[in-house]
Write a protein that holds these residues in place. Sequence first.
Motif, mmCIF file in Angstrom:
data_model
loop_
_atom_site.group_PDB
_atom_site.id
_atom_site.type_symbol
_atom_site.label_atom_id
_atom_site.label_comp_id
_atom_site.label_asym_id
_atom_site.label_seq_id
_atom_site.Cartn_x
_atom_site.Cartn_y
_atom_site.Cartn_z
ATOM 1 N N ASN A 24 0.774 -1.100 0.096
ATOM 2 C CA ASN A 24 -0.015 0.107 -0.060
ATOM 3 C C ASN A 24 0.712 1.163 -0.128
ATOM 4 O O ASN A 24 0.577 2.149 -0.604
ATOM 5 N N SER A 25 1.984 1.126 0.895
ATOM 6 C CA SER A 25 2.975 2.413 0.824
ATOM 7 C C SER A 25 3.170 2.381 -0.612
ATOM 8 O O SER A 25 3.762 3.780 -0.986
ATOM 9 N N LEU A 26 3.798 1.488 -1.367
ATOM 10 C CA LEU A 26 3.998 1.670 -2.775
ATOM 11 C C LEU A 26 3.159 2.171 -3.571
ATOM 12 O O LEU A 26 3.151 3.230 -4.178
ATOM 13 N N ARG A 27 1.923 1.535 -3.520
ATOM 14 C CA ARG A 27 0.886 2.170 -4.542
ATOM 15 C C ARG A 27 0.474 3.591 -4.345
ATOM 16 O O ARG A 27 -0.084 4.128 -5.210
ATOM 17 N N ARG A 28 0.639 4.076 -2.951
ATOM 18 C CA ARG A 28 0.230 5.257 -2.713
ATOM 19 C C ARG A 28 0.943 6.304 -3.546
ATOM 20 O O ARG A 28 0.474 7.561 -3.902
ATOM 21 N N ARG A 29 2.053 6.006 -3.856
ATOM 22 C CA ARG A 29 3.015 6.859 -4.473
ATOM 23 C C ARG A 29 2.818 6.856 -5.927
ATOM 24 O O ARG A 29 3.566 7.510 -6.870
ATOM 25 N N PHE A 30 1.831 6.152 -6.591
ATOM 26 C CA PHE A 30 1.724 5.863 -7.882
ATOM 27 C C PHE A 30 0.367 6.500 -8.254
ATOM 28 O O PHE A 30 -0.529 6.649 -7.390
ATOM 29 N N ALA A 31 0.132 6.947 -9.567
ATOM 30 C CA ALA A 31 -1.101 7.481 -10.139
ATOM 31 C C ALA A 31 -1.202 6.728 -11.545
ATOM 32 O O ALA A 31 -0.103 6.939 -12.235
ATOM 33 N N ILE A 32 -2.289 6.157 -11.778
ATOM 34 C CA ILE A 32 -2.409 5.450 -13.054
ATOM 35 C C ILE A 32 -3.579 6.337 -14.082
ATOM 36 O O ILE A 32 -4.535 5.956 -13.429
ATOM 37 N N ARG A 64 -8.007 13.118 -11.399
ATOM 38 C CA ARG A 64 -7.818 12.263 -10.172
ATOM 39 C C ARG A 64 -6.476 11.987 -9.740
ATOM 40 O O ARG A 64 -5.915 12.121 -8.932
ATOM 41 N N ALA A 65 -5.896 11.790 -10.904
ATOM 42 C CA ALA A 65 -4.217 11.444 -10.894
ATOM 43 C C ALA A 65 -3.360 12.585 -10.606
ATOM 44 O O ALA A 65 -2.602 12.786 -9.807
ATOM 45 N N ILE A 66 -4.006 13.879 -11.056
ATOM 46 C CA ILE A 66 -2.997 14.998 -10.725
ATOM 47 C C ILE A 66 -3.156 15.141 -9.357
ATOM 48 O O ILE A 66 -2.221 15.848 -8.584
ATOM 49 N N LEU A 67 -4.361 15.199 -8.738
ATOM 50 C CA LEU A 67 -4.775 15.357 -7.543
ATOM 51 C C LEU A 67 -3.783 14.700 -6.434
ATOM 52 O O LEU A 67 -3.554 14.887 -5.320
ATOM 53 N N ARG A 68 -3.693 13.325 -6.847
ATOM 54 C CA ARG A 68 -2.839 12.481 -6.035
ATOM 55 C C ARG A 68 -1.468 12.937 -5.867
ATOM 56 O O ARG A 68 -0.773 12.371 -4.804
ATOM 57 N N ASN A 69 -0.957 13.740 -6.726
ATOM 58 C CA ASN A 69 0.388 14.149 -6.672
ATOM 59 C C ASN A 69 1.358 13.184 -6.559
ATOM 60 O O ASN A 69 2.216 12.925 -5.333
#
Length: 639
Positions: free
Chosen positions: A448-456, A527-532
């Motif tokens: 989860n910590s890994l995926r949090r740093r991704f946006a797809i 959504r991806a931009i917001l995730r930064n």
Amino acid sequence: MLLRLPAPLRRSFKRTLKATSFWQENYTILREFKHFPLVAILAIGCAMGAASFEGFSFGFLLAFLQSLVNPDAPPFHTGLGWFDQWILGVSESSTNRLYRVSALILAATWIRSGFNYLTQVYTELTQQKLVDRLRKQIFEQLQALSLGYFSKTNSGELLNTLTSEIGRLQAAFGLLSFIITRSLTLTVYVYLMFRLSWQLSIVSLTLFILLSVALSGLMTRIRQASTGVSSSNGRFTATAMEFINGIRTVQAFATQDFERRRFYKASSDVLDASMKATKGYALVRPLAEALATTVLIGMIILALTLFVTNGIMQTATLLTFLFILFRLVPALHEINGSRAAMGGFWGSLNNIRELLETENKPYLKDGHLPFSELRQAVTFKSVDFGYDSEQFVLNNINLTIKQGEMTALVGASGAGKTTLVDLIPRFYDPTRGGIFIDGVDLREFQINSLRRRFAIVSQDTFIFNTTVHDNIAYGTEGATEDDIIEVAKLANALEFIQEMPEGFDTRLGDRGVRLSGGQRQRIAIARAILRNPDILILDEATSALDSISERLIQASLEKLAEGRTVIAIAHRLSTIIRADKVVVMEQGRVVEEGSYQELLDQRGKLWNYHQMQYEVGDRGNVGAIAEATITGATNTEQF
Ligand SMILES: Nc1ncnc2c1ncn2[C@@H]1O[C@H](COP(=O)(O)OP(=O)(O)OP(=O)(O)O)[C@@H](O)[C@H]1O
């Protein structure tokens, strides 16, 4: 020579063994009771209370009948001094004793009714809690499974298990609790019967046991039929779901007749399987009733001729015995009927257990290191990957994706681009080789910590049936209204959102049916931009856009990409001309790597694609493509 047991004993031994393995087999389900032991204990406790007071009322009934039939005979007493004296009133007149016993029967009946009520409440609560736990367990199981499981499993069947099969299991546990509570009452009946006449009890119980054994064969067949009901239900839900989800395609291809035949067949299969099971379990109750009544009549004649006429048994005792027997027979019928109906739910139990079992299912093992950020590079080292163990779709991938750079993946459809990208947020793990982030194997990181740093942003963005606002904010906690508006503006989505009837509060319908393909993609980009994110994956992120929107979004994506690591899959070369590195893939292998211009100069695969797409003569160059893109003069042909 081996001692050979008689057949009924062998069968009963096997059943006992089966009962033990029943516990082992269904441990996945039964262990859930540990989460609400008190409610389950209260249910059983109240059932025991109800059974005991049922027993008391029969004891009082015997006293009542004795006082009524033979008032001059010594009064009925239990031997418990204070009870006989103060409660039964043995030293009082027969009329007074009759009143007392009547009052006692009444009190016992009311108390029993109270316990019955509580039993029902607690058993219902136990079932509801069990079902709630199981639904949550299934959810956890589905969350934990790797995506590979879902590509092999029919989603309709999964939905069927989570809804209908759980409902059927609840009904089965309802029946099981009923069997348990009725069995407690039966135990009290049997105890009283033995107290009244052990001879008659042995005869009647032997007959009832034989009756039960005779019905067992039928039960086995009912269980088998029930498995058929569960699987046909699963197939039906899958067909119905496919029909509803694919309704546009069905109408576009005018395949209504074909779909009708499929749907009708799936529905008829459910009917046939249910009929088969119903025919089985509907037979149990009437058959049991007819046989039991025969036994009962036989018992009355036997008791009258052998015991009462010879003075071995009092009439009041026989009457009480028969009264209990009359109560015991319907209770037995109910138990037999419930057992049969439970057999009808066997398939559901198997389905749920099968889904909850952890063997033979693909899981991703979570790592222990928290992932903070990508500092240098993601490196693929000799990575092979196959969805099936027999066939690899990625072969010997060696690749470095540098931090802060844009890496573009290019290749024909089916070359393995999406698969390669899916390995980085660990949707799947490589079959062989490894992927490393700054030298640390991906498998070491907490998923989860890994995926949090991704946006797809992918070709098939999922839009939830909620508002525009919530869809953009999905997965990012603490976003403010201003943030949402800002990212919508950056994704070039603000204009169409503001034109919607309720703006950001407009609900988007199932899977975002109220949006065009391009609008859906712009929501996904917002959504991806917001995730930064640290790492941005664009899997044909602009594929559903017209060239004007694409150019606008391309500009926002470029802004978003600044200082981040971007991995972009693109069919339109115009979107990747500024990539730092282009990786060309063919049949699961990397066949070319380099900057766009370097690869063009090599006149290899990329040059061929480039020729096909831009038709810019025999010497393409990046400047010409940029020019072509800006003037909108792209060829729509894609590879
Ligand atoms: N979930 C899956 N289960 C089994 N095989 C799969 C699965 N997903 C993809 N494949 C197979 O893996 C191969 C590579 O597919 P992939 O989607 O990675 O290709 P791609 O290059 O991204 O294609 P496209 O450009 O069409 O999206 C294909 O042969 C495909 O059939």
